[in-house]
Design a protein around this motif. Structure first.
Motif, PDB file in Angstrom:
ATOM      1  N   SER A  18     113.661  -8.409 -30.228  1.00  0.00           N
ATOM      2  CA  SER A  18     114.447  -8.438 -31.584  1.00  0.00           C
ATOM      3  C   SER A  18     113.875  -7.815 -32.818  1.00  0.00           C
ATOM      4  N   GLY A  19     112.779  -7.427 -32.886  1.00  0.00           N
ATOM      5  CA  GLY A  19     112.069  -6.488 -33.998  1.00  0.00           C
ATOM      6  C   GLY A  19     111.679  -7.230 -35.121  1.00  0.00           C
ATOM      7  N   THR A  20     110.631  -6.490 -35.829  1.00  0.00           N
ATOM      8  CA  THR A  20     110.186  -6.948 -36.998  1.00  0.00           C
ATOM      9  C   THR A  20     110.830  -6.190 -38.468  1.00  0.00           C
ATOM     10  N   ARG A  21     111.365  -6.987 -39.387  1.00  0.00           N
ATOM     11  CA  ARG A  21     111.910  -5.910 -40.342  1.00  0.00           C
ATOM     12  C   ARG A  21     110.930  -5.832 -41.508  1.00  0.00           C
ATOM     13  N   LEU A  22     110.365  -4.633 -41.818  1.00  0.00           N
ATOM     14  CA  LEU A  22     109.483  -4.554 -42.743  1.00  0.00           C
ATOM     15  C   LEU A  22     109.933  -3.688 -43.944  1.00  0.00           C
TER      16      LEU A  22
ATOM     17  N   GLN B 134     109.362 -12.186 -37.867  1.00  0.00           N
ATOM     18  CA  GLN B 134     110.707 -11.505 -37.651  1.00  0.00           C
ATOM     19  C   GLN B 134     110.946 -10.438 -39.229  1.00  0.00           C
ATOM     20  N   ALA B 135     110.203 -11.021 -40.141  1.00  0.00           N
ATOM     21  CA  ALA B 135     110.191 -10.207 -41.671  1.00  0.00           C
ATOM     22  C   ALA B 135     109.095 -10.339 -42.232  1.00  0.00           C
ATOM     23  N   LEU B 136     108.742  -9.082 -42.805  1.00  0.00           N
ATOM     24  CA  LEU B 136     107.402  -9.018 -43.446  1.00  0.00           C
ATOM     25  C   LEU B 136     107.722  -8.028 -44.766  1.00  0.00           C
TER      26      LEU B 136
ATOM     27  N   GLU C 174      99.136  -1.494 -48.998  1.00  0.00           N
ATOM     28  CA  GLU C 174      98.670  -2.476 -48.135  1.00  0.00           C
ATOM     29  C   GLU C 174      98.809  -2.232 -46.828  1.00  0.00           C
ATOM     30  N   ASN C 175      98.074  -2.919 -45.909  1.00  0.00           N
ATOM     31  CA  ASN C 175      98.510  -2.675 -44.543  1.00  0.00           C
ATOM     32  C   ASN C 175      99.590  -3.935 -43.916  1.00  0.00           C
ATOM     33  N   ALA C 176     100.355  -3.105 -42.838  1.00  0.00           N
ATOM     34  CA  ALA C 176     101.266  -4.183 -42.202  1.00  0.00           C
ATOM     35  C   ALA C 176     100.833  -4.197 -40.754  1.00  0.00           C
ATOM     36  N   THR C 177     100.958  -5.541 -40.095  1.00  0.00           N
ATOM     37  CA  THR C 177     100.489  -6.002 -39.071  1.00  0.00           C
ATOM     38  C   THR C 177     101.759  -6.905 -38.238  1.00  0.00           C
ATOM     39  N   MET C 178     101.975  -6.060 -37.037  1.00  0.00           N
ATOM     40  CA  MET C 178     103.250  -6.670 -36.329  1.00  0.00           C
ATOM     41  C   MET C 178     102.722  -6.962 -35.066  1.00  0.00           C
ATOM     42  N   ASN C 179     103.160  -8.062 -34.411  1.00  0.00           N
ATOM     43  CA  ASN C 179     102.688  -8.673 -33.156  1.00  0.00           C
ATOM     44  C   ASN C 179     103.931  -8.518 -32.139  1.00  0.00           C
TER      45      ASN C 179
END
Lengths: 115, 113
Positions: free
Chosen positions: B105-109, B9-11, B17-22
């Motif tokens: 509902s999304g990932t907040r980066l 949900q949040a990252l 750095e690399n960001a991975t969302m699923n």
């Protein structure tokens, strides 16, 4: 126009009043969509229009909500007798054709606050 | 539960750095799309991957799709502070025939400079 235009950007209204939100899609886009987004949440589908076909109204939360679109141009979303739970950002999007095979272009939304 | 659900949900990461969302979904799909949203306003289309594709690249973005697991991932490489936003996956629904996209509902980066 160059993008999807929504008006007003912000609207504060008193509980029980009616409001009308406007969306101008990209010229030539046959499909138009309305979504609602409550604070910190995802997008909730409301309704979509495709050309002169009957709209898919299955996402409208109650009979206080209605929307119209004339041909492939402007759309208006009307909320009657507004309630506090109607407070949200209302997003409009358009796409070249109906469905999920093309990306949507979104407007900047109308932030509705019911007090 | 929702058609598209993002994880986490949040990252929060550091710049570079690399960001991975699923994203997981439940129905049969034609395509899966990823969008970015800044400051709770309009969404911007990032990339579309078709159901017969397994991986797609666009600049610093890499998307994978596994239809057997009904999941997708979005990788942002060499992240920048400007990548700070919410990211949403979206799909149509071939099972019900609803062609309008359903969003998760999304990932907040948050990318720290």
């Amino acid at each position: 126009g160059a993008g999807v235009s929504q008006s007003p950007s912000n609207k504060v209204t008193e509980k029980g009043k009616d409001v009308e939100l406007r969306c101008d899609p990209i010229s030539g886009h046959t499909a138009l969509y309305w979504y609602r987004q409550r604070l910190g949440q995802g997008l909730e589908f409301l309704i979509y229009f495709q050309g002169n076909s009957a709209p898919d109204k299955s996402g409208l939360p109650s009979d206080r909500f209605s929307a119209e679109r004339t041909g492939e141009s402007v759309s208006t979303l009307t909320i009657q007798r507004t309630q506090q739970e109607d407070s949200a950002v209302y997003l409009c999007a358009s796409s070249l054709v109906q469905g999920d095979s093309y990306g949507y272009t979104f407007g900047s939304g109308t932030r509705l606050t019911v007090v | 539960s929702q058609q598209g659900e993002e994880d986490p949900q949040a990252l929060s990461i550091q710049e570079g750095e690399n960001a991975t969302m699923n994203c997981s979904y439940k129905t049969s799909i034609n395509n899966l799309q990823w969008y970015r949203q800044n400051s709770g306003r309009g969404l911007v289309h990032l990339i579309l991957i078709r159901s017969n594709e397994r991986e797609k690249h666009s600049g610093r973005l890499r998307v994978t799709l596994d239809t057997s697991k009904k999941s997708s991932s979005l990788l942002i490489t060499a992240s920048r502070a400007a990548d700070t936003a919410s990211y949403f996956c979206a799909t149509g629904n071939m099972d019900t025939g609803r062609r309008a996209l359903t969003f998760g509902s999304g990932t907040r980066l948050q990318v720290q400079p």
